[in-house]
Design a protein around this motif. Sequence first.
Motif, PDB file in Angstrom:
ATOM      1  N   PRO A  92       4.497 -12.359  -0.689  1.00  0.00           N
ATOM      2  CA  PRO A  92       2.918 -12.531  -1.079  1.00  0.00           C
ATOM      3  C   PRO A  92       2.841 -11.147  -1.981  1.00  0.00           C
ATOM      4  O   PRO A  92       3.449 -10.212  -1.355  1.00  0.00           O
ATOM      5  N   GLU A  93       1.927 -11.293  -2.645  1.00  0.00           N
ATOM      6  CA  GLU A  93       1.443 -10.128  -3.428  1.00  0.00           C
ATOM      7  C   GLU A  93      -0.350  -9.983  -2.988  1.00  0.00           C
ATOM      8  O   GLU A  93      -0.930 -10.916  -3.013  1.00  0.00           O
ATOM      9  N   ILE A  94      -0.476  -8.739  -2.605  1.00  0.00           N
ATOM     10  CA  ILE A  94      -1.932  -8.541  -1.827  1.00  0.00           C
ATOM     11  C   ILE A  94      -2.649  -7.556  -2.763  1.00  0.00           C
ATOM     12  O   ILE A  94      -2.087  -6.168  -3.020  1.00  0.00           O
ATOM     13  N   PHE A  95      -3.806  -7.858  -3.268  1.00  0.00           N
ATOM     14  CA  PHE A  95      -4.581  -6.858  -4.173  1.00  0.00           C
ATOM     15  C   PHE A  95      -5.958  -6.675  -3.542  1.00  0.00           C
ATOM     16  O   PHE A  95      -6.570  -7.780  -3.512  1.00  0.00           O
ATOM     17  N   GLN A  96      -6.627  -5.416  -3.250  1.00  0.00           N
ATOM     18  CA  GLN A  96      -7.847  -5.463  -2.845  1.00  0.00           C
ATOM     19  C   GLN A  96      -8.719  -4.830  -3.679  1.00  0.00           C
ATOM     20  O   GLN A  96      -8.343  -3.714  -4.098  1.00  0.00           O
ATOM     21  N   PHE A  97      -9.740  -5.541  -3.923  1.00  0.00           N
ATOM     22  CA  PHE A  97     -10.756  -5.103  -4.915  1.00  0.00           C
ATOM     23  C   PHE A  97     -12.138  -4.448  -4.391  1.00  0.00           C
ATOM     24  O   PHE A  97     -12.532  -5.251  -3.500  1.00  0.00           O
ATOM     25  N   GLU A  98     -12.750  -3.379  -4.686  1.00  0.00           N
ATOM     26  CA  GLU A  98     -13.772  -3.128  -4.223  1.00  0.00           C
ATOM     27  C   GLU A  98     -14.824  -3.038  -5.551  1.00  0.00           C
ATOM     28  O   GLU A  98     -14.573  -2.906  -6.532  1.00  0.00           O
ATOM     29  N   LYS A  99     -15.986  -3.050  -4.922  1.00  0.00           N
ATOM     30  CA  LYS A  99     -17.265  -3.282  -5.994  1.00  0.00           C
ATOM     31  C   LYS A  99     -17.494  -2.035  -6.640  1.00  0.00           C
ATOM     32  O   LYS A  99     -17.252  -1.011  -6.155  1.00  0.00           O
ATOM     33  N   GLY A 100     -17.466  -1.870  -8.294  1.00  0.00           N
ATOM     34  CA  GLY A 100     -17.497  -0.726  -8.766  1.00  0.00           C
ATOM     35  C   GLY A 100     -16.269  -0.150  -9.059  1.00  0.00           C
ATOM     36  O   GLY A 100     -16.052   0.850  -9.803  1.00  0.00           O
ATOM     37  N   LYS A 101     -14.798  -0.827  -8.650  1.00  0.00           N
ATOM     38  CA  LYS A 101     -13.849  -0.254  -8.640  1.00  0.00           C
ATOM     39  C   LYS A 101     -12.543  -1.237  -8.873  1.00  0.00           C
ATOM     40  O   LYS A 101     -11.493  -1.088  -8.462  1.00  0.00           O
ATOM     41  N   ILE A 102     -13.204  -2.027  -9.636  1.00  0.00           N
ATOM     42  CA  ILE A 102     -12.421  -3.404  -9.841  1.00  0.00           C
ATOM     43  C   ILE A 102     -11.123  -3.011 -10.635  1.00  0.00           C
ATOM     44  O   ILE A 102      -9.905  -3.786 -10.626  1.00  0.00           O
ATOM     45  N   ASP A 103     -11.099  -1.974 -11.543  1.00  0.00           N
ATOM     46  CA  ASP A 103      -9.849  -1.559 -12.208  1.00  0.00           C
ATOM     47  C   ASP A 103      -8.822  -0.896 -11.487  1.00  0.00           C
ATOM     48  O   ASP A 103      -7.773  -0.385 -12.151  1.00  0.00           O
ATOM     49  N   THR A 104      -9.118  -0.520 -10.438  1.00  0.00           N
ATOM     50  CA  THR A 104      -8.133   0.253  -9.393  1.00  0.00           C
ATOM     51  C   THR A 104      -7.866  -0.507  -8.035  1.00  0.00           C
ATOM     52  O   THR A 104      -8.314   0.211  -7.203  1.00  0.00           O
ATOM     53  N   PRO A 105      -7.386  -1.636  -8.082  1.00  0.00           N
ATOM     54  CA  PRO A 105      -6.962  -2.419  -6.829  1.00  0.00           C
ATOM     55  C   PRO A 105      -5.932  -1.435  -6.083  1.00  0.00           C
ATOM     56  O   PRO A 105      -5.206  -0.870  -6.238  1.00  0.00           O
ATOM     57  N   ARG A 106      -6.250  -1.718  -4.576  1.00  0.00           N
ATOM     58  CA  ARG A 106      -5.454  -1.118  -3.657  1.00  0.00           C
ATOM     59  C   ARG A 106      -4.397  -2.273  -3.406  1.00  0.00           C
ATOM     60  O   ARG A 106      -4.753  -3.638  -3.300  1.00  0.00           O
ATOM     61  N   MET A 107      -2.905  -1.926  -3.214  1.00  0.00           N
ATOM     62  CA  MET A 107      -2.045  -3.029  -2.846  1.00  0.00           C
ATOM     63  C   MET A 107      -1.358  -2.649  -1.392  1.00  0.00           C
ATOM     64  O   MET A 107      -1.640  -1.596  -0.938  1.00  0.00           O
ATOM     65  N   TYR A 108      -1.297  -3.864  -0.737  1.00  0.00           N
ATOM     66  CA  TYR A 108      -0.480  -3.950   0.747  1.00  0.00           C
ATOM     67  C   TYR A 108       0.892  -4.430   0.543  1.00  0.00           C
ATOM     68  O   TYR A 108       1.346  -5.430  -0.332  1.00  0.00           O
ATOM     69  N   ASN A 109       1.937  -3.868   1.284  1.00  0.00           N
ATOM     70  CA  ASN A 109       3.306  -4.240   1.353  1.00  0.00           C
ATOM     71  C   ASN A 109       3.637  -5.491   1.841  1.00  0.00           C
ATOM     72  O   ASN A 109       4.160  -6.436   1.438  1.00  0.00           O
ATOM     73  N   CYS A 110       2.675  -5.895   2.832  1.00  0.00           N
ATOM     74  CA  CYS A 110       2.794  -7.463   3.627  1.00  0.00           C
ATOM     75  C   CYS A 110       1.581  -7.667   4.051  1.00  0.00           C
ATOM     76  O   CYS A 110       0.450  -7.012   4.102  1.00  0.00           O
ATOM     77  N   ILE A 111       1.411  -8.930   4.545  1.00  0.00           N
ATOM     78  CA  ILE A 111       0.235  -9.635   5.341  1.00  0.00           C
ATOM     79  C   ILE A 111      -0.143  -8.735   6.522  1.00  0.00           C
ATOM     80  O   ILE A 111      -1.517  -8.534   6.783  1.00  0.00           O
ATOM     81  N   GLU A 112       0.811  -8.646   7.339  1.00  0.00           N
ATOM     82  CA  GLU A 112       0.584  -7.628   8.521  1.00  0.00           C
ATOM     83  C   GLU A 112      -0.251  -6.530   8.270  1.00  0.00           C
ATOM     84  O   GLU A 112      -1.046  -5.942   9.231  1.00  0.00           O
ATOM     85  N   ASP A 113       0.332  -5.604   7.155  1.00  0.00           N
ATOM     86  CA  ASP A 113      -0.397  -4.313   6.857  1.00  0.00           C
ATOM     87  C   ASP A 113      -2.043  -4.515   6.660  1.00  0.00           C
ATOM     88  O   ASP A 113      -2.816  -3.653   6.964  1.00  0.00           O
ATOM     89  N   LEU A 114      -2.330  -5.702   5.792  1.00  0.00           N
ATOM     90  CA  LEU A 114      -3.606  -6.010   5.440  1.00  0.00           C
ATOM     91  C   LEU A 114      -4.532  -6.256   6.836  1.00  0.00           C
ATOM     92  O   LEU A 114      -5.384  -5.827   6.964  1.00  0.00           O
TER      93      LEU A 114
END
Length: 478
Positions: A339-361
Motif C-alpha cells: 500500500p501507499e499511504i499519504f496524509q494530508f492536513e488542511k492548509g498543507k495539501i502540497d506537503t503530504p506525510r507518507m507512511y511506510n506501512c499500514i501498521e505505522d499509520l
Amino acid sequence: MENSHFKLSVNSETATLRSLIIHSPDSGIGRVAPSKAQDWLFEDILHLDTVRRKEYDYYVKILLYFLDPERIKGRLSFIDSPASKREFFKPSKQGFHASGKVIEFERLLSEILEQSDIRKKLTASVCAIEGCSYKLQQDLINTSPSELSSIFISGSMPHGNMIFPPVPNLIFTRDIGITINNFILLNKPAKKARSRETLLARYIFFNHPLFREYRENILEIPDTVQYFLRPGEEHGEKTTIEGGDVMVVSPDHVLIGCSERTSASGASEAIKLLFDRDVVKKVTVVKIPHKRDFMHIDTIFTQVDKHTWVVLGSISSQQQHKGSEPVDYLSEKRNKEKPEIFQFEKGKIDTPRMYNCIEDLLTDISKNDLNCTETPRFIYSGNNHFPFDVREQWTDSCNLLALRDGVVMGYDRNDKTVEAFRENGFSVIHAEQLVEKLEYDELSVEEIEKTLILMPSAELSRARGGFHCMSMPLLRES
C-alpha cells in the motif's frame, strides 16, 4: 420516525454505538441468478431463508439488546416462535420492531413515500434509471408506500413479477453514506448495480424528517470537469467513493481508501470537500491494489479498540513479514501489493506525510490521535499464517463492527483469526449463546468487555461483506 431526540454524530470507529442504519436481506437477494451474480457484485448465490432466520436475524437481535433493549427484552420466545411469522424483522408488518436506534432503511424509504410529491419524483427517477414504461410509472405512483418501498428495493411486484433488477448490495449500508462528526458524506458508487440504492439514499437523507436539522450537512461529491471531457471511463478518472473506504478514526481525522471502488479523483474531491466545510483537519489516503480480494480498506483492516486493530498481514507491513525464500523478496507481487499511504492536513495539501506501512499509520492514530498510553496491538487475519490469512480475509476476518471499545462482531468461520483474538486476551462467544444469556439475565450488556461476538456465517459470508459493511453508524458516544 420523529427527530425530536435524534442526534447525528460519529467521530470514532469504536466508541459506544447508539444508532445506525441497516437493511435486512430482502427477497431480491433470493432472486440473484448465477448468470447475473457478478454483474450485481455477488460472488455466489445465497439461500435467502437461511440468511434471514439462521444468520442475519441474530445480527438484528444483538444490535437491539445493545442499542434498544426495550424492543426485544422479554419477547424472545415469541419472536422466535412459528406463530410470529418473523414479523418482528419485516418492516411492512404490524409486528415489526420499529426501533428508532436500529433503523431499517426500508422503513425510512416507506415513510418518505407517504409524501405524494416525493413519491412522484422518486418513482419518475427510478423509472428513468430502469427504463420503465410510462404506464408502469403511473401504476407505481398509485402503489401504497410500504409496497412501493419494497418494490424499489427488491425489484419485484407484490405478486412476485420482477420489473427491474434487485439491489442486493443494499444490505451493505456502510456504502450508501458515512457519518463524519455531524455530517453525512454520500457515496458515488463505482458500479452501475448500485445506482438505484444511491438514489434512494439521497432521497431519504434530503427528505426524511429525521434528518431535517442536518440537511445542510449532507455532502455530495460532483464529477470533475476532466471526467466529462476525457475519453473513456478509466477508474482513476471517474469520481467514485464508497463508505467501506472511509473510516472516522478521530474527530479531526478521516481515512479514505483508493481501491477497486474508490478512485483517486473521488478521494481527492472528498478531501477538498471535507476541508472546505471544516469537517476534519486531517485526511489520510490508503492506496491499495484494485483487486476484488480487497475491494475496500475495511476488508484489510478495522479497529477493535483504541489500541487494537485487526489487519491482513500479507499486504500491511512489508517489513514485519519476512520471507523464507529469495523469491519472497524478488517477486513482482510483493512490490505491487504494497500500500501507499499519504496524509494530508488542511492548509498543507502540497506537503503530504507518507507512511511506510499500514501498521505505522495505525500506531500513529492510536498514540497521537487517540492518546493511547498502551502499545498498539495488531491481530492478524488467519493468525498471520498462509493460506489461512488470505482465506479468512476473503470471508471478512478483518471486517468487524465495534459495538463499543473492545466489543466487536465478526464471522464464526474464521477459525485462525478467532485463535489470534484468544491469544490476545479476548473472550469469544457465539451469537446464539449470547442472545440466550442476555434474554435470561445470565449476562448483561454492561458486563461485556474485550469480546469477539461470533456471528453465524455459512450463507451470509458468500455476499462478500462483514458487519462493518452491514452498518451505517449515525451516533456513537464521543
